[in-house]
Scaffold this motif. Structure first.
Motif, PDB file in Angstrom:
ATOM      1  N   ASP A 275      49.370 -39.258  43.088  1.00 53.96           N
ATOM      2  CA  ASP A 275      48.471 -38.709  42.070  1.00 53.96           C
ATOM      3  C   ASP A 275      47.910 -39.862  41.244  1.00 53.96           C
ATOM      4  N   GLY A 276      46.608 -39.817  40.983  1.00 46.20           N
ATOM      5  CA  GLY A 276      46.008 -40.892  40.207  1.00 46.20           C
ATOM      6  C   GLY A 276      44.561 -40.606  39.891  1.00 46.20           C
ATOM      7  N   GLU A 277      43.819 -41.662  39.649  1.00 48.29           N
ATOM      8  CA  GLU A 277      42.432 -41.545  39.214  1.00 48.29           C
ATOM      9  C   GLU A 277      41.566 -42.516  39.993  1.00 48.29           C
ATOM     10  N   ALA A 278      40.449 -42.023  40.507  1.00 50.34           N
ATOM     11  CA  ALA A 278      39.432 -42.892  41.094  1.00 50.34           C
ATOM     12  C   ALA A 278      38.499 -43.327  39.971  1.00 50.34           C
ATOM     13  N   VAL A 279      38.308 -44.632  39.829  1.00 54.77           N
ATOM     14  CA  VAL A 279      37.477 -45.163  38.744  1.00 54.77           C
ATOM     15  C   VAL A 279      36.529 -46.215  39.300  1.00 54.77           C
ATOM     16  N   ILE A 280      35.498 -46.521  38.520  1.00 54.09           N
ATOM     17  CA  ILE A 280      34.589 -47.615  38.846  1.00 54.09           C
ATOM     18  C   ILE A 280      34.393 -48.442  37.589  1.00 54.09           C
ATOM     19  N   TRP A 281      34.592 -49.760  37.721  1.00 52.62           N
ATOM     20  CA  TRP A 281      34.347 -50.689  36.622  1.00 52.62           C
ATOM     21  C   TRP A 281      32.959 -51.283  36.774  1.00 52.62           C
ATOM     22  N   ALA A 282      32.219 -51.362  35.656  1.00 51.88           N
ATOM     23  CA  ALA A 282      30.904 -52.011  35.663  1.00 51.88           C
ATOM     24  C   ALA A 282      30.632 -52.522  34.259  1.00 51.88           C
ATOM     25  N   GLY A 283      30.253 -53.794  34.165  1.00 47.89           N
ATOM     26  CA  GLY A 283      29.962 -54.359  32.859  1.00 47.89           C
ATOM     27  C   GLY A 283      31.156 -54.381  31.934  1.00 47.89           C
ATOM     28  N   GLY A 284      32.365 -54.445  32.486  1.00 47.10           N
ATOM     29  CA  GLY A 284      33.562 -54.550  31.664  1.00 47.10           C
ATOM     30  C   GLY A 284      34.100 -53.236  31.148  1.00 47.10           C
ATOM     31  N   ARG A 285      33.515 -52.090  31.556  1.00 45.71           N
ATOM     32  CA  ARG A 285      34.038 -50.804  31.127  1.00 45.71           C
ATOM     33  C   ARG A 285      33.954 -49.809  32.281  1.00 45.71           C
ATOM     34  N   LEU A 286      34.665 -48.715  32.140  1.00 41.32           N
ATOM     35  CA  LEU A 286      34.641 -47.677  33.154  1.00 41.32           C
ATOM     36  C   LEU A 286      33.271 -47.012  33.177  1.00 41.32           C
ATOM     37  N   ASP A 287      32.757 -46.799  34.376  1.00 39.56           N
ATOM     38  CA  ASP A 287      31.394 -46.273  34.548  1.00 39.56           C
ATOM     39  C   ASP A 287      31.472 -44.929  35.259  1.00 39.56           C
ATOM     40  N   PHE A 288      31.493 -43.845  34.477  1.00 39.83           N
ATOM     41  CA  PHE A 288      31.611 -42.516  35.057  1.00 39.83           C
ATOM     42  C   PHE A 288      30.350 -42.120  35.804  1.00 39.83           C
ATOM     43  N   SER A 289      29.192 -42.574  35.334  1.00 43.96           N
ATOM     44  CA  SER A 289      27.946 -42.202  35.995  1.00 43.96           C
ATOM     45  C   SER A 289      27.900 -42.733  37.425  1.00 43.96           C
ATOM     46  N   ALA A 290      28.524 -43.900  37.668  1.00 47.09           N
ATOM     47  CA  ALA A 290      28.575 -44.446  39.023  1.00 47.09           C
ATOM     48  C   ALA A 290      29.413 -43.547  39.935  1.00 47.09           C
ATOM     49  N   LEU A 291      30.464 -42.941  39.378  1.00 46.76           N
ATOM     50  CA  LEU A 291      31.250 -41.985  40.162  1.00 46.76           C
ATOM     51  C   LEU A 291      30.417 -40.750  40.490  1.00 46.76           C
ATOM     52  N   GLN A 292      29.655 -40.279  39.521  1.00 47.58           N
ATOM     53  CA  GLN A 292      28.815 -39.114  39.767  1.00 47.58           C
ATOM     54  C   GLN A 292      27.789 -39.378  40.863  1.00 47.58           C
TER      55      GLN A 292
END
Length: 355
Positions: free
Chosen positions: A93-110
């Protein structure tokens, strides 16, 4: 392993044949006291990504959302990593994330979930995803959910030994002072707050047995419209200047009577052309709105409003409703800029778990 269920024909316990149900967290507004949950409290960052259950059974690796939607095809780099690094018979169990510009980028996941086959490979190269594991439900075909969190965490740490990006292990601490530092220091990276668990707790699918504490900041937005009459506004439609234009970036929670009356004192009809239409799709105001009917806006002359917001920012909008605190008529709307908490940081490696 105590109380383990026999593996099914897929190499997994029958209760974990996909799609599995996940444990959930209920929101709290303050740091919980010792004894709130079973055992010593354990604190983890609350990641701003997609909840993702990774299953490696006899048929291969599949990824699943908390709602039971299969995500395997959207994250080929994570699927390949699990196939290489996690043996069959495991459920993580966990979380899929994307880092961009030093912070988490939820829009990239969308973007991943809206991408076609032709564009997905380009997105994988441009904004590779990472996986942050925080629990394990099965190991070597044995059901681990009845085990206390302390034992599941030990199994997960052993499983994650030697992992390399894009797979990583979520930090966890039982030190409340360290957790408090995380809560204050990590939101600028897009981490939403903390998830709190009891180390004696089993994994309880479908139950809100964990706690979540979200970090909130006081920021100014531009009220460019309201929902409801201008004299009795029910909600604020929030705007910020992005790319040189005043854009809708979210909505508020419903206003209480006193707050609505106070805000109405400062609302006026537009004095000229307004950049927003008189009606918008529900999804323009918040991503969870599935109402197909347009939402009518009462356009107003822009006015600055102070709100309480969490760190969930899609890159173009707040993902959760804002809490209106007060009007700021002494501030010029032209002076309201993107809050520091939402600004990209210096570039960081995409697969780094930042702390």
């Amino acid at each position: 392993m105590a109380a383990a269920r026999a593996p099914s024909v897929s190499g997994l316990p029958a209760g974990l044949v996909p799609p599995p149900k996940v444990a959930l967290a209920r929101a709290v507004t303050r740091m919980p006291r010792a004894g709130t949950l079973s055992g010593t409290l354990s604190y983890e960052p609350k990641w701003d990504g997609y909840r993702c259950i990774a299953i490696h059974d006899d048929h291969g690796v599949t990824l699943w959302s908390r709602q039971g939607k299969e995500l395997t095809g959207y994250f080929p780099e994570l699927t390949a990593a699990f196939a290489s690094e996690v043996p069959p018979g495991c459920v993580v169990d966990g979380e899929a994330v994307i880092w961009a510009g030093g912070r988490l980028d939820f829009s990239a996941l969308q973007q991943r979930l809206g991408a076609g086959a032709k564009t997905l490979s380009g997105l994988v190269r441009q904004t590779p995803a990472s996986y942050v594991a925080f629990d394990v439900l099965a190991v070597a075909g044995h059901d681990a959910r009845a085990l206390p969190l302390s034992e599941r965490r030990a199994l997960l740490e052993e499983l994650a030994r030697g992992w390399a990006p894009p797979l990583s292990l979520s930090p966890a601490t039982t030190d409340p002072d360290e957790a408090a530092r995380w809560f204050e220091d990590l939101p600028h990276t897009g981490i939403e707050g903390l998830v709190i668990k009891g180390i004696d707790q089993p994994y309880t699918p479908g139950a809100r047995s964990w706690l979540k504490l979200k970090h909130r900041e006081t920021v100014e937005i531009i009220c460019g419209a309201v929902i409801g009459p201008i004299t009795e506004p029910r909600e604020v439609v929030a705007g910020l200047v992005l790319d040189g234009e005043l854009r809708i970036v979210g909505r508020s929670t419903p206003l209480k009577t006193a707050a609505a009356r106070e805000l109405a004192r400062w609302l006026q009809p537009p004095r000229g052309a307004h950049p927003w239409p008189p009606a918008v799709k529900g999804t323009t105001l918040d991503r969870f709105n599935r109402d197909k009917e347009p939402v009518a806006l009462t356009l107003v002359e822009p006015v600055a409003v102070e709100v309480s917001a969490d760190t969930a920012w899609s890159g173009r909008s707040f993902r959760h409703p804002l809490r209106v605190l007060r009007a700021r008529p002494e501030l010029s709307p032209t002076d309201i800029i993107l809050p520091d908490m939402l600004r990209p940081l210096r570039p960081a490696r995409a697969n780094t778990v930042e702390q």
